[in-house]
Design a protein around this motif. Structure first.
Motif, short mmCIF file in Angstrom:
data_model
loop_
_atom_site.label_atom_id
_atom_site.label_comp_id
_atom_site.label_asym_id
_atom_site.label_seq_id
_atom_site.Cartn_x
_atom_site.Cartn_y
_atom_site.Cartn_z
N VAL A 192 -22.23 18.10 25.84
CA VAL A 192 -20.79 17.91 25.63
C VAL A 192 -20.19 19.19 25.06
CG1 VAL A 192 -19.03 16.61 24.35
CG2 VAL A 192 -21.15 15.47 25.01
N VAL A 193 -19.03 19.58 25.58
CA VAL A 193 -18.30 20.69 24.95
C VAL A 193 -16.88 20.21 24.66
CG1 VAL A 193 -17.61 23.10 25.06
CG2 VAL A 193 -19.66 22.36 26.29
N PRO A 235 -22.30 19.11 31.59
CA PRO A 235 -21.74 18.63 30.32
C PRO A 235 -20.34 18.01 30.46
CG PRO A 235 -22.51 20.90 30.13
CD PRO A 235 -22.59 20.54 31.59
N VAL A 236 -20.04 17.08 29.59
CA VAL A 236 -18.67 16.59 29.46
C VAL A 236 -17.86 17.74 28.86
CG1 VAL A 236 -17.16 14.93 28.27
CG2 VAL A 236 -19.45 14.23 29.03
N LEU A 237 -16.79 18.14 29.54
CA LEU A 237 -15.98 19.27 29.07
C LEU A 237 -14.51 18.86 29.07
CD1 LEU A 237 -15.45 22.27 28.37
CD2 LEU A 237 -15.68 22.81 30.81
N THR A 238 -13.88 18.97 27.91
CA THR A 238 -12.49 18.53 27.78
C THR A 238 -11.51 19.70 27.98
OG1 THR A 238 -12.56 18.90 25.40
CG2 THR A 238 -13.08 16.67 26.17
N LYS A 292 -17.61 8.56 27.02
CA LYS A 292 -18.57 9.09 28.00
C LYS A 292 -20.00 9.03 27.49
CE LYS A 292 -16.20 10.11 31.54
NZ LYS A 292 -16.42 9.36 32.75
N ILE A 293 -20.20 9.28 26.21
CA ILE A 293 -21.59 9.34 25.71
C ILE A 293 -22.13 7.97 25.32
CG2 ILE A 293 -21.37 11.75 24.98
CD1 ILE A 293 -21.17 10.84 22.09
N GLY A 294 -21.25 7.01 25.13
CA GLY A 294 -21.74 5.68 24.73
C GLY A 294 -22.60 5.80 23.49
N SER A 295 -23.83 5.27 23.56
CA SER A 295 -24.69 5.35 22.38
C SER A 295 -25.82 6.38 22.54
CB SER A 295 -25.26 3.97 22.07
OG SER A 295 -25.93 3.51 23.23
N THR A 296 -25.73 7.21 23.60
CA THR A 296 -26.81 8.19 23.79
C THR A 296 -26.71 9.33 22.78
OG1 THR A 296 -25.47 9.26 25.47
CG2 THR A 296 -27.22 7.82 26.27
N ASN A 332 -26.30 16.73 22.59
CA ASN A 332 -26.02 18.03 21.99
C ASN A 332 -24.58 18.41 22.32
OD1 ASN A 332 -28.65 18.44 21.06
ND2 ASN A 332 -29.30 19.29 23.03
N LEU A 333 -23.84 18.79 21.32
CA LEU A 333 -22.42 19.12 21.51
C LEU A 333 -22.11 20.51 20.95
CD1 LEU A 333 -19.31 16.94 20.87
CD2 LEU A 333 -19.61 18.94 19.40
N GLU A 334 -21.20 21.20 21.61
CA GLU A 334 -20.62 22.41 21.05
C GLU A 334 -19.11 22.21 20.95
OE1 GLU A 334 -22.17 24.89 19.69
OE2 GLU A 334 -24.15 24.13 20.27
N ALA A 335 -18.54 22.72 19.86
CA ALA A 335 -17.11 22.49 19.64
C ALA A 335 -16.36 23.81 19.49
CB ALA A 335 -16.92 21.65 18.38
#
Ligand code: BGC
Length: 381
Positions: free
Chosen positions: A258-259, A286-289, A171-175, A178-181
């Protein structure tokens, strides 16, 4: 495999041994599968009558999947003629689970199917079971530290994390993002596999600078996963943790992109925190899994509030475990397809691994509805 060898050197001990054996499993690189099976074990020719009690111990009723798991398994066993089952839920409490299992043994259970609340806390009660010749199948979660675990059936837990990590990567490719895990409950043996699978994909991107973690809650190695674990897998704790991070580290218009959430119960709380902070479904959400394909989460995927879930068809797991019960009961060889990955610190437990599957908005119908897992009407489709 190399990813795991580094870990072995870093960590040492039984946990690392378990971790490293995961690396060497052919199921890892082969993508896991429920297909090819080897026959293994056997119950020494013992026969257990179909009217014997089969004890089923599940961790909690508060999460949708365990209700589904329990109901499916009872139904499947009944359809195979095993009419006497005791299905108990332990309210996520270790002592309650031990005493429920003890009661099942007292009531004459011949086979126990256990999804452990705490993978390390059942040694004494399992010794009692073994003394009475009761066979034990670990369901979904490995039981650690006991020689009295006969078989294990699960989905490929490391693969679950890999699917989440690779989904984020694609989803993020090469961009730059900011991510939280987040990680799962520290007492759940599966949680470290989920985290490791994802972190093996994401940590290199953090190290390369493509991914920034504003809260700095980013374990330097996989072994640090418990520092971001959510005890008991509760939505509420995930929600307040996400709220705290958004309040503390996302001032001045900074956005989370992204989370990484290891499962659906956490993703539910995280989505609520995002909504409260003003994040709206759309291109900048955000991308959320997630994991489990719980009903509320599938609805959130449809509504654009969650990006994916890793679906583990609990019916397939129930079928497999029911088959194991029957093979043990009839003294037949027990089907397993992994005899090296799941070392519980005392022994390698012969395992049947099933394959987890990514579900996104685009294939909810094809995967979850057409398979009969959900009715279209339940999902508002
Ligand atoms: C299971 C997951 C589940 C989690 C919380 C894990 O052991 O494998 O499917 O989401 O527990 O119940």
């Amino acid at each position: 495999m190399t990813r795991k060898l580094t870990s072995l050197i870093a960590a040492g001990g039984a946990a690392a041994l378990m971790f490293t054996t995961a690396a060497c499993s052919s199921s890892r690189d082969g993508g896991g599968s429920g297909a090819g099976t080897n026959a293994s074990g056997g119950s020494g020719g013992a026969t257990i009558s179909k009217s014997s009690l089969i004890g089923i111990s599940m961790p909690t009723k508060s999460l949708e999947r365990w209700n589904r798991d329990g109901a499916n398994l009872v139904q499947k066993l009944k359809s195979m003629g095993y009419t006497k089952t005791s299905l108990q839920y332990a309210d996520n409490k270790t002592e309650q689970q031990s005493s429920q299992i003890q009661n099942m043994i007292n009531q004459g259970a011949k086979i126990l199917v256990i999804a452990a609340v705490d993978g390390t806390a059942l040694t004494p009660v399992l010794q009692t079971a073994a003394n009475k010749g009761v066979k034990v199948i670990a369901y979904d979660r490995l039981i650690n530290g006991s020689k009295n675990v006969d078989y294990y059936a699960t989905f490929d837990n490391y693969k679950v994390g890999q699917l989440q990590g690779n989904f984020i990567k694609s989803k993020i490719g090469s961009t730059k993002v900011n991510l939280e895990a987040f990680a799962g409950s520290p007492d759940d043996n599966n949680a470290k596999f989920f985290f490791s699978g994802a972190w093996d994909v994401l940590n290199p991107l953090i190290k390369s600078g493509q991914i920034t973690v504003p809260s700095k809650k980013a374990p330097a190695t996989n072994d640090g996963w418990k520092s971001i674990g959510i005890q008991g897998w509760t939505s509420d704790a995930a929600q307040s943790e996400m709220q705290n991070r958004l309040n503390s580290f996302y001032g001045g218009g900074k956005k989370v992109n992204v989370v990484l959430s290891p499962n659906d119960s956490l993703a539910l709380g995280i989505a609520q925190a995002l909504a409260a902070a003003g994040y709206k479904p759309g291109a900048s959400y955000p991308v959320l899994t997630g994991q489990d394909a719980d009903l509320a989460n599938v609805k959130n995927i449809i509504a654009g509030k969650q990006s994916m879930t890793v679906w583990k068809d609990t019916r397939a797991l129930g079928n497999e475990v029911a088959k194991m019960v029957d093979q043990i009961a009839t003294g037949a060889k027990v089907d397993v397809n992994d005899e090296k990955t799941y070392n519980n610190g005392i022994k390698v437990v012969p395992t049947y691994l099933l394959a987890p599957v990514v579900v996104t908005k685009d294939d909810i119908k094809a995967k979850l509805v057409d398979s009969g897992f959900y009715q279209a009407s339940e999902l508002g489709l």
